[in-house]
Write a protein that holds these residues in place. Sequence first.
Motif, PDB file in Angstrom:
ATOM      1  N   ASP A  38       0.867  -1.181   0.000  1.00 18.15           N
ATOM      2  CA  ASP A  38       0.000   0.000   0.000  1.00 18.15           C
ATOM      3  C   ASP A  38       0.906   1.235   0.000  1.00 18.15           C
ATOM      4  O   ASP A  38       1.451   1.621   1.027  1.00 18.15           O
ATOM      5  CB  ASP A  38      -0.910  -0.019   1.235  1.00 18.15           C
ATOM      6  CG  ASP A  38      -1.980   1.074   1.187  1.00 18.15           C
ATOM      7  OD1 ASP A  38      -1.891   1.934   0.294  1.00 18.15           O
ATOM      8  OD2 ASP A  38      -2.884   1.058   2.037  1.00 18.15           O
ATOM      9  N   ALA A  39       1.070   1.841  -1.175  1.00 22.00           N
ATOM     10  CA  ALA A  39       1.963   3.007  -1.302  1.00 22.00           C
ATOM     11  C   ALA A  39       1.160   4.299  -1.436  1.00 22.00           C
ATOM     12  O   ALA A  39       1.638   5.283  -1.989  1.00 22.00           O
ATOM     13  CB  ALA A  39       2.887   2.822  -2.493  1.00 22.00           C
ATOM     14  N   ASP A  40      -0.061   4.278  -0.922  1.00 25.20           N
ATOM     15  CA  ASP A  40      -0.934   5.453  -0.957  1.00 25.20           C
ATOM     16  C   ASP A  40      -1.134   5.929   0.484  1.00 25.20           C
ATOM     17  O   ASP A  40      -1.588   5.156   1.324  1.00 25.20           O
ATOM     18  CB  ASP A  40      -2.282   5.056  -1.586  1.00 25.20           C
ATOM     19  CG  ASP A  40      -3.227   6.237  -1.760  1.00 25.20           C
ATOM     20  OD1 ASP A  40      -2.998   7.295  -1.136  1.00 25.20           O
ATOM     21  OD2 ASP A  40      -4.196   6.100  -2.522  1.00 25.20           O
ATOM     22  N   PRO A  41      -0.780   7.201   0.800  1.00 23.03           N
ATOM     23  CA  PRO A  41      -0.895   7.696   2.183  1.00 23.03           C
ATOM     24  C   PRO A  41      -2.306   7.573   2.774  1.00 23.03           C
ATOM     25  O   PRO A  41      -2.467   7.551   3.985  1.00 23.03           O
ATOM     26  CB  PRO A  41      -0.501   9.175   2.081  1.00 23.03           C
ATOM     27  CG  PRO A  41       0.212   9.317   0.786  1.00 23.03           C
ATOM     28  CD  PRO A  41      -0.262   8.232  -0.124  1.00 23.03           C
ATOM     29  N   GLN A  42      -3.321   7.465   1.903  1.00 23.01           N
ATOM     30  CA  GLN A  42      -4.691   7.321   2.424  1.00 23.01           C
ATOM     31  C   GLN A  42      -4.897   5.960   3.099  1.00 23.01           C
ATOM     32  O   GLN A  42      -5.845   5.787   3.863  1.00 23.01           O
ATOM     33  CB  GLN A  42      -5.693   7.493   1.286  1.00 23.01           C
ATOM     34  CG  GLN A  42      -5.693   8.913   0.718  1.00 23.01           C
ATOM     35  CD  GLN A  42      -6.571   9.009  -0.526  1.00 23.01           C
ATOM     36  OE1 GLN A  42      -7.769   8.798  -0.467  1.00 23.01           O
ATOM     37  NE2 GLN A  42      -5.949   9.317  -1.647  1.00 23.01           N
ATOM     38  N   ALA A  43      -4.038   5.014   2.776  1.00 25.47           N
ATOM     39  CA  ALA A  43      -4.035   3.675   3.408  1.00 25.47           C
ATOM     40  C   ALA A  43      -5.357   2.933   3.268  1.00 25.47           C
ATOM     41  O   ALA A  43      -5.692   2.088   4.096  1.00 25.47           O
ATOM     42  CB  ALA A  43      -3.636   3.790   4.892  1.00 25.47           C
ATOM     43  N   ASN A  44      -6.109   3.208   2.215  1.00 31.69           N
ATOM     44  CA  ASN A  44      -7.412   2.554   2.044  1.00 31.69           C
ATOM     45  C   ASN A  44      -7.296   1.064   1.751  1.00 31.69           C
ATOM     46  O   ASN A  44      -8.131   0.274   2.182  1.00 31.69           O
ATOM     47  CB  ASN A  44      -8.213   3.241   0.924  1.00 31.69           C
ATOM     48  CG  ASN A  44      -8.667   4.628   1.318  1.00 31.69           C
ATOM     49  OD1 ASN A  44      -8.727   4.952   2.497  1.00 31.69           O
ATOM     50  ND2 ASN A  44      -8.968   5.465   0.351  1.00 31.69           N
ATOM     51  N   ALA A  45      -6.256   0.673   1.017  1.00 34.78           N
ATOM     52  CA  ALA A  45      -6.077  -0.762   0.731  1.00 34.78           C
ATOM     53  C   ALA A  45      -5.789  -1.521   2.028  1.00 34.78           C
ATOM     54  O   ALA A  45      -6.234  -2.649   2.213  1.00 34.78           O
ATOM     55  CB  ALA A  45      -4.946  -0.975  -0.276  1.00 34.78           C
ATOM     56  N   SER A  46      -5.048  -0.866   2.936  1.00 31.80           N
ATOM     57  CA  SER A  46      -4.718  -1.503   4.222  1.00 31.80           C
ATOM     58  C   SER A  46      -5.982  -1.729   5.059  1.00 31.80           C
ATOM     59  O   SER A  46      -6.267  -2.854   5.485  1.00 31.80           O
ATOM     60  CB  SER A  46      -3.729  -0.637   5.014  1.00 31.80           C
ATOM     61  OG  SER A  46      -2.597  -0.332   4.232  1.00 31.80           O
ATOM     62  N   SER A  47      -6.762  -0.654   5.257  1.00 30.59           N
ATOM     63  CA  SER A  47      -7.974  -0.799   6.077  1.00 30.59           C
ATOM     64  C   SER A  47      -8.996  -1.689   5.372  1.00 30.59           C
ATOM     65  O   SER A  47      -9.727  -2.443   6.003  1.00 30.59           O
ATOM     66  CB  SER A  47      -8.577   0.565   6.416  1.00 30.59           C
ATOM     67  OG  SER A  47      -8.838   1.294   5.234  1.00 30.59           O
ATOM     68  N   HIS A  88       0.837   4.499   5.689  1.00 24.50           N
ATOM     69  CA  HIS A  88       0.674   5.374   6.852  1.00 24.50           C
ATOM     70  C   HIS A  88       0.520   6.796   6.347  1.00 24.50           C
ATOM     71  O   HIS A  88       1.104   7.155   5.320  1.00 24.50           O
ATOM     72  CB  HIS A  88       1.912   5.251   7.753  1.00 24.50           C
ATOM     73  CG  HIS A  88       1.708   5.839   9.109  1.00 24.50           C
ATOM     74  ND1 HIS A  88       1.790   7.199   9.343  1.00 24.50           N
ATOM     75  CD2 HIS A  88       1.394   5.255  10.290  1.00 24.50           C
ATOM     76  CE1 HIS A  88       1.549   7.421  10.636  1.00 24.50           C
ATOM     77  NE2 HIS A  88       1.309   6.265  11.231  1.00 24.50           N
ATOM     78  N   ILE A  89      -0.234   7.613   7.081  1.00 24.92           N
ATOM     79  CA  ILE A  89      -0.446   9.009   6.678  1.00 24.92           C
ATOM     80  C   ILE A  89       0.891   9.768   6.549  1.00 24.92           C
ATOM     81  O   ILE A  89       1.014  10.711   5.770  1.00 24.92           O
ATOM     82  CB  ILE A  89      -1.418   9.729   7.657  1.00 24.92           C
ATOM     83  CG1 ILE A  89      -1.826  11.118   7.136  1.00 24.92           C
ATOM     84  CG2 ILE A  89      -0.844   9.821   9.062  1.00 24.92           C
ATOM     85  CD1 ILE A  89      -2.642  11.124   5.871  1.00 24.92           C
ATOM     86  N   ASN A  90       1.907   9.333   7.301  1.00 24.53           N
ATOM     87  CA  ASN A  90       3.242   9.982   7.226  1.00 24.53           C
ATOM     88  C   ASN A  90       3.842   9.927   5.825  1.00 24.53           C
ATOM     89  O   ASN A  90       4.740  10.699   5.504  1.00 24.53           O
ATOM     90  CB  ASN A  90       4.237   9.294   8.179  1.00 24.53           C
ATOM     91  CG  ASN A  90       3.945   9.622   9.626  1.00 24.53           C
ATOM     92  OD1 ASN A  90       3.125  10.483   9.909  1.00 24.53           O
ATOM     93  ND2 ASN A  90       4.598   8.929  10.537  1.00 24.53           N
ATOM     94  N   LEU A  91       3.343   8.991   5.021  1.00 26.36           N
ATOM     95  CA  LEU A  91       3.865   8.839   3.666  1.00 26.36           C
ATOM     96  C   LEU A  91       3.681  10.126   2.850  1.00 26.36           C
ATOM     97  O   LEU A  91       4.407  10.363   1.895  1.00 26.36           O
ATOM     98  CB  LEU A  91       3.143   7.668   2.978  1.00 26.36           C
ATOM     99  CG  LEU A  91       3.880   6.944   1.849  1.00 26.36           C
ATOM    100  CD1 LEU A  91       5.215   6.384   2.319  1.00 26.36           C
ATOM    101  CD2 LEU A  91       3.024   5.825   1.282  1.00 26.36           C
ATOM    102  N   VAL A  92       2.727  10.956   3.266  1.00 29.65           N
ATOM    103  CA  VAL A  92       2.491  12.245   2.604  1.00 29.65           C
ATOM    104  C   VAL A  92       3.779  13.068   2.574  1.00 29.65           C
ATOM    105  O   VAL A  92       4.111  13.691   1.565  1.00 29.65           O
ATOM    106  CB  VAL A  92       1.371  13.048   3.338  1.00 29.65           C
ATOM    107  CG1 VAL A  92       1.323  14.481   2.856  1.00 29.65           C
ATOM    108  CG2 VAL A  92       0.030  12.383   3.112  1.00 29.65           C
ATOM    109  N   GLY A  93       4.515  13.067   3.694  1.00 32.78           N
ATOM    110  CA  GLY A  93       5.733  13.874   3.767  1.00 32.78           C
ATOM    111  C   GLY A  93       6.989  13.139   3.311  1.00 32.78           C
ATOM    112  O   GLY A  93       8.073  13.723   3.240  1.00 32.78           O
ATOM    113  N   ALA A  94       6.830  11.858   2.981  1.00 30.53           N
ATOM    114  CA  ALA A  94       8.010  11.042   2.661  1.00 30.53           C
ATOM    115  C   ALA A  94       8.759  11.554   1.435  1.00 30.53           C
ATOM    116  O   ALA A  94       9.982  11.480   1.377  1.00 30.53           O
ATOM    117  CB  ALA A  94       7.595   9.585   2.450  1.00 30.53           C
TER     118      ALA A  94
END
Length: 254
Positions: A38-47, A88-94
């Motif tokens: 899951d490389a999307d900060p929204q993490a929808n695939a994870s949840s 993770h939402i932190n991915l936004v700043g990665a």
Amino acid sequence: MGKIIALANQKGGVGKTTTSMNLAASLATLEKKVLLIDADPQANASSGLGVDIGKVDCSIYECIIDKADVREAIYTTDIDRLDIIPSHINLVGAEVEMLNLERREFVIKSILEPLKSEYDYILIDCSPSLGLITVNALTAANSVIIPVQCEYFALEGISKLLSTIKIIKQKLNPELELEGFLLTMYDSRLRLANQIYEEVKRHFQELVFKTVIQRNVKLSEAPSHGLPVILYDAMSTGAKNHLALAKEIIMKNQ
């Protein structure tokens, strides 16, 4: 060796995450060993696959930025043979944090390298952007699936994505191929949907998957239960469509 397939489209709302989750689950149901990144900060695939984001200690973010051991980030799901590395939402700043890294376009590639021999398929759900994380995903991938929504602006932006893919192929990843265009949210009753289908088919011919993902209520409901549609309602159109897509990909890669 496992095949790495990125699912990418910088246009949001095209069914990319829905396809990533459900294609991964369908491949696993067909007895393939699958890892979903899951490389999307929204993490929808994870949840959507039942991962409690609040309780995740190690995600793809920690692997990229803190050089965490990738095996610490692998979580199992309710489907046999399907694992996930959550986001993770932190991915936004990665992307900003990665600017100083050496060989910054190859970070995800090096993270996945030791896992390739352990899985048949590694799918990467990209964020709806053409930023550094998506570039990383495309640099790591063997091929890319482009989901295309059967709506009016469907083809808008595809040329931008294709030119990005071309640049990555030239400069970073000569092996990158187009796995195919996947038509999503298709409603056969709508004339527009049929026109878009014909247009995409005319433009890209054999690069368009035979399988089409139809609009389906069960498909929309499943993620809120933390389940892929094949576990939520195996007889639904959404489950059958994704199973057909998984079979088509397996046939193509034999």
